[in-house]
Design a protein around this motif. Structure first.
Motif, mmCIF file in Angstrom:
data_model
loop_
_atom_site.group_PDB
_atom_site.id
_atom_site.type_symbol
_atom_site.label_atom_id
_atom_site.label_comp_id
_atom_site.label_asym_id
_atom_site.label_seq_id
_atom_site.Cartn_x
_atom_site.Cartn_y
_atom_site.Cartn_z
ATOM 1 N N MET A 438 51.603 -19.225 24.231
ATOM 2 C CA MET A 438 50.996 -17.878 24.749
ATOM 3 C C MET A 438 49.808 -18.402 25.734
ATOM 4 N N ALA A 439 49.371 -17.381 26.825
ATOM 5 C CA ALA A 439 48.490 -17.738 27.647
ATOM 6 C C ALA A 439 48.651 -19.267 28.272
ATOM 7 N N GLY A 440 49.637 -19.652 28.587
ATOM 8 C CA GLY A 440 50.018 -20.829 29.170
ATOM 9 C C GLY A 440 50.063 -22.313 28.317
ATOM 10 N N GLU A 441 49.591 -21.956 27.026
ATOM 11 C CA GLU A 441 49.477 -23.248 26.287
ATOM 12 C C GLU A 441 50.133 -23.218 24.887
ATOM 13 N N ALA A 442 50.735 -24.378 24.317
ATOM 14 C CA ALA A 442 51.140 -24.263 23.033
ATOM 15 C C ALA A 442 50.069 -24.063 21.904
ATOM 16 N N ARG A 443 50.542 -22.963 21.012
ATOM 17 C CA ARG A 443 49.460 -22.649 20.257
ATOM 18 C C ARG A 443 50.037 -22.600 18.644
ATOM 19 N N LEU A 444 49.532 -23.260 17.912
ATOM 20 C CA LEU A 444 50.172 -23.260 16.372
ATOM 21 C C LEU A 444 49.861 -22.250 15.577
ATOM 22 N N LEU A 445 51.100 -21.458 15.104
ATOM 23 C CA LEU A 445 50.836 -20.362 14.081
ATOM 24 C C LEU A 445 50.808 -20.940 12.589
ATOM 25 N N HIS A 557 36.618 -17.559 11.107
ATOM 26 C CA HIS A 557 37.629 -17.299 12.214
ATOM 27 C C HIS A 557 36.824 -17.729 13.538
ATOM 28 N N LEU A 558 35.560 -17.332 13.625
ATOM 29 C CA LEU A 558 35.005 -17.668 15.057
ATOM 30 C C LEU A 558 34.610 -19.049 14.912
ATOM 31 N N ALA A 559 34.249 -19.470 13.967
ATOM 32 C CA ALA A 559 33.644 -20.958 13.871
ATOM 33 C C ALA A 559 34.952 -21.797 14.111
ATOM 34 N N SER A 560 36.204 -21.462 13.685
ATOM 35 C CA SER A 560 37.310 -22.192 13.888
ATOM 36 C C SER A 560 37.774 -22.299 15.126
ATOM 37 N N THR A 561 37.485 -21.179 15.829
ATOM 38 C CA THR A 561 37.716 -21.276 17.552
ATOM 39 C C THR A 561 36.848 -22.072 18.110
ATOM 40 N N LEU A 562 35.654 -22.080 17.696
ATOM 41 C CA LEU A 562 34.379 -22.839 18.446
ATOM 42 C C LEU A 562 35.079 -24.391 18.194
ATOM 43 N N GLN A 818 44.871 -26.002 18.340
ATOM 44 C CA GLN A 818 44.994 -27.048 17.358
ATOM 45 C C GLN A 818 45.238 -26.551 16.023
ATOM 46 N N VAL A 819 44.784 -25.266 15.856
ATOM 47 C CA VAL A 819 44.918 -24.808 14.486
ATOM 48 C C VAL A 819 45.012 -23.306 14.512
ATOM 49 N N GLY A 825 43.976 -21.358 9.918
ATOM 50 C CA GLY A 825 42.674 -21.995 10.502
ATOM 51 C C GLY A 825 41.376 -21.784 9.872
ATOM 52 N N LEU A 826 41.569 -20.991 8.688
ATOM 53 C CA LEU A 826 40.207 -20.441 8.289
ATOM 54 C C LEU A 826 39.273 -21.618 7.681
#
Length: 845
Positions: A438-445, A557-562, A818-819, A825-826
């Motif tokens: 998604m959006a050009g990169e592999a993202r883990l579900l 969730h926000l901190a996981s993204t950071l 990565q998560v 990813g929580l």
């Protein structure tokens, strides 16, 4: 004489790192030794001349450049050796040698299970090789790791392979630094290693010789061709498999497994087979073929393999004694020898398009979840298949995957006709990972086999973080350990609502704490009072006398993204758009459509979707029509909508429901909690379009169906054609209200607009509303970065649309990679928040 001690940390055990060091050190003219220990790899070297550092530097340069494929160097520390004993030991070394592992405090990591490498595949296919058709062939570049390990250092004695003493030939490979099987802990062959066999659901063995084939795997392939359902013991657990083009077999598998709607994963022999059913880019091909070998979500071809051309029996290609059965031939069904029926053939005929997938493989989906073989068993099983197999987890729906033979007989005996078993114990259950580009990169579900438990480096500023344990959420659970400025996430463990999964969670938690020798100085939990992970955390904190830190769901969730993006601890706040099913808010209400201004330490809720009732509580999560009624009731009242759109299909469907009860629940606030959930909004729109099902059988079912419907028509709906949302200011922040979209949506239904265009207009409208509000909030609060997270952002259409709008407005967008963005990813976010609070000396609960 120059003498150095070189400490290498990272994923450097069980991956052929020491023989690489040995080979390069000798090539650079160095003498010394290398060994594994609890911190990673320790190298001691002396150069060829006094004061000569060039040899050591050249050696390290080559070590980075020629690092084994599964290894990862996180850090290298060089120190001169000055003590007399160390110098004396090295002075006596006339060569470079590999020493036995040392048992010291554990600070290293475990490599994830890796797909079979090309060299091992070539061996099992070579009739002249001693490992021909041996289903446990591996080397230091591939094979099981986490699934068989019981302790660190990663040596054979600490794996389930300790039950299989090596024969002289395997022992010679194992001891030879020049061999690619040097210290390959699962090393084995047909003489000394694990074996594989077939038995029926009653536990009776099936002899391949009697069946007229060379071994159990060949017999398993024939059973699959005959329409049977097999339970197959793999690397990290059992799969249930059947022919993906056999409608009866797939339907029966769904019935037995009680998995009535969720898409089934597929495994195909090679990329050529996958290309017959899906669009495969170069990036996709690389992901499928990588050592992690995940399930990759791919777009289905428009034809989807739905067309076949007629051909003649003379064109049939069928090796290994199989006759090619051609269902289109009027002359009848040639069948197979030994009484096996082939429907359809194992190999398709030259020039024929793919055989159509059974409709029940992924009903209503525009994507397929596909993976390539990642173990020798899979390679051998699929060798003759020119069409995919269903390869779904070996369990009843929502239960943990079976890993034990006895358990499989008890639980899978009712699901499978035949079981393909082996006697190498699976010590740790590891599900298949799931990835989407998604959006050009592999993202883990889903982060599991091939990725876990590889540690993630924490961002700058977390170097002094103490040991912590974050226990994750309730659904798609993972937990996270903090140690040595790294985050160690468990593999995907599942939904803790299931008692068996909860027991597996506690067992895996105990294993990780022992495996990585972590003694947490604080425990971290979600604020929800009834999450099983939170209950476990509170009990453990009280028992062990350690602080308990509560972290709000969407802040995590926000901190996981950071953390996933390496955002430094002191880099300041960002604006987060967090969309999911629901999470317990810091005000005690249910959140799920949030705009948070925050960093690791704290956050402020600056906007959110308008809260709407969930009549029936958890029933509203399972029955989308309840959310449709609640949204219409919130957006002007059901009576007004019923009068205006009398006779319209969604109105008629709702009118047949017990709406009086729901109205009373909402009016009295009884079992109808208000929620700002974006997930429930998707459910309501799906219910209006009658997609996703009357009663959902898996999380996100209606939203996934809505995305699949919209994908067909996104190119027909312009950026300005999305459905409208309203905005208003309240004391708690800004409200994004979906009420205006209902008039436009129902009017489009009444005009006969195609459902796929309506679904697309909803996606476009929501993306526009989110992007516009985020742009305005960012300007208002002087923020230049926006983070997107939450399970709703697994929707590729929404994610890419929102990200594109934000970037067009000059904002930097952080997405998870990565998560998972979902609750998988929580735990990383929980751990990062807790570490930041401890480092800042904030109080804990």
């Amino acid at each position: 004489m120059t003498a150095e001690s070189i400490r290498v940390r990272g994923l450097v055990q069980g991956v052929g790192f020491r023989p690489t060091v040995w080979r390069l050190a000798r090539a650079c003219g160095l003498r010394g030794d290398v060994r594994n220990d609890g911190e990673g790899v320790l190298i001691r070297v002396r150069g060829s001349a006094a004061g000569d550092d060039a040899g050591v530097s050249g050696f390290l340069k080559r070590l980075y450049e020629e690092c084994p494929p599964l290894a990862r160097i996180d850090s290298v520390e060089r120190r001169p050796i000055a003590d007399p004993q160390g110098l004396a030991d090295l002075a006596q070394q006339q060569d470079f040698v590999i020493l036995e592992s040392a048992a010291t405090a554990v600070h290293t990591g475990i490599v994830a299970d890796a797909a079979t490498c090309a060299a091992c595949v070539a061996e099992i296919r070579d009739p002249a090789d001693r490992r021909h058709r041996y289903p446990f062939t591996n080397c230091t570049h591939c094979g099981p790791r986490l699934s068989i390990v019981a302790g660190i250092p990663y040596d054979r004695a600490r794996t389930s392979m300790s039950a299989f003493p090596m024969c002289p030939d395997c022992a010679a490979e194992y001891k030879d630094p020049a061999d690619r099987r040097f210290h390959a802990q699962p090393n084995a062959c047909p003489v000394c290693g694990p074996g594989v066999w077939l038995q029926d659901a009653a536990g009776q063995p099936l002899d391949p010789v009697v069946l007229g084939v060379e071994d159990a795997i060949a017999a398993a392939s024939r059973f699959l061709a005959d329409g049977r359902i097999l339970a197959i013991k793999g690397i990290g657990g059992f799969h249930l498999a059947c022919d993906a083009t056999n409608p009866d077999a797939v339907a029966e598998l769904r019935r037995r497994k009680r998995r009535y709607a969720k898409p089934l994963a597929l495994m195909a022999r090679d990329l050529e087979v996958i290309r017959g059913y899906c669009r495969v880019t170069g990036q996709d091909a690389a992901l499928l073929s990588a050592p992690a070998a995940p399930i990759l979500l791919l777009d289905r071809l428009d034809s989807g393999g739905t067309d076949r051309v007629e051909t003649s029996a003379d064109d049939a290609v069928a090796p290994d004694g199989f006759r090619c059965a051609l269902p289109d031939l009027e002359s009848g069904h040639p069948g197979l020898e030994d009484g096996f029926r082939c429907a359809p053939p194992i190999l398709r005929c030259r020039g024929a398009p793919p055989w159509p997938l059974a409709p029940d493989v992924a009903p209503g989906q525009t994507t397929l979840g596909v993976m390539l073989p990642y173990s020798p068993i899979h390679h051998l099983l699929l060798a003759d298949w020119d069409r995919p197999l269903v390869m779904t987890s070996g369990n009843l729906s929502e239960e943990p995957q079976c890993i034990d033979n006895a358990d499989a007989l008890g639980r899978l005996g009712q699901l499978a006709d035949i079981l393909l078993l082996h006697d190498r114990a699976i010590l740790n259950r590891v599900d298949d990972s799931v990835v989407r580009v998604m959006a050009g990169e592999a993202r883990l579900l889903r982060r599991a086999r091939g990725y876990a438990p590889a540690p993630l480096a924490l961002p700058p500023g977390f170097e002094a973080a103490p040991p912590l344990l974050a226990l994750g959420g309730e659904l798609k659970n993972t937990f996270c350990l903090i140690r040595d400025a790294q985050a160690i996430l468990s593999q995907h463990l599942g939904d803790l609502e299931d008692a068996k999964t909860a027991r597996e969670y506690e067992r895996t938690l105990a294993l990780y704490l022992d495996l990585f020798q972590v003694v947490p100085e604080a425990l971290v939990v979600d604020l929800h009072p009834d999450y099983r992970s939170s209950l476990i955390g509170r009990d453990r904190a009280a028992r062990d006398g350690v602080p308990l830190i509560g972290v709000q769901h969407h802040h995590a969730h926000l901190a996981s993204t950071l953390a996933d993006n390496g955002w430094p601890l002191d880099a300041g706040p960002v604006l987060g758009i967090l969309l999911d099913g629901l999470g317990y808010g810091s005000d005690g209400t249910l959140w799920g459509g949030e705009f948070l201004l925050g960093d690791y330490l704290d956050f402020q809720r600056v906007a959110h979707l308008k809260p709407v009732a969930m009549p029936g509580g958890t029933r509203a999560i399972l029955e989308p029509w309840r959310n449709l009624y609640a949204h219409l009731e919130s957006a002007g009242g059901w009576a007004a909508w019923r009068a205006r759109f009398a006779g319209l299909e969604p109105i008629e469907r709702l009118d047949a429901k017990p709406l009086g009860i729901l109205k009373t629940l909402i009016a009295r606030g009884l079992n109808a909690p208000l929620s700002s959930s974006a997930g429930r909004l998707f459910d309501a729109v799906a219910a209006a379009l009658d997609v996703g099902g009357e009663v959902l059988t898996y999380e996100g079912q209606a939203a996934i169906a809505l995305e699949s419907l919209a994908a067909v028509a996104m190119d027909r709906v312009g950026d300005g054609d999305g459905y409208p949302f309203a905005r208003s200011i309240v004391p708690t922040g800004e409200i994004l209200d979906p009420a205006p979209l209902w008039d436009a949506l129902l009017a489009d239904i009444s005009r006969g607009r195609p459902p796929e265009e309506i679904a697309a207009a909803f996606h476009v409208g929501l993306a526009t509303a989110l992007g516009t509000l985020a742009r305005d909030l960012a300007r208002r609060h002087e923020i230049s970065t926006v983070a997107l997270s939450g399970g709703v952002f697994q929707n590729r259409l929404l994610l890419e649309s929102v990200a594109r709008r934000l970037e067009a407005d000059g904002l930097r967008v952080l997405l998870q990679r990565q998560v998972p963005a979902n609750d998988g990813g929580l735990s990383l976010g929980q751990a990062a928040v807790a570490a930041a609070r401890v480092l800042s000396n904030d109080s804990v609960d």
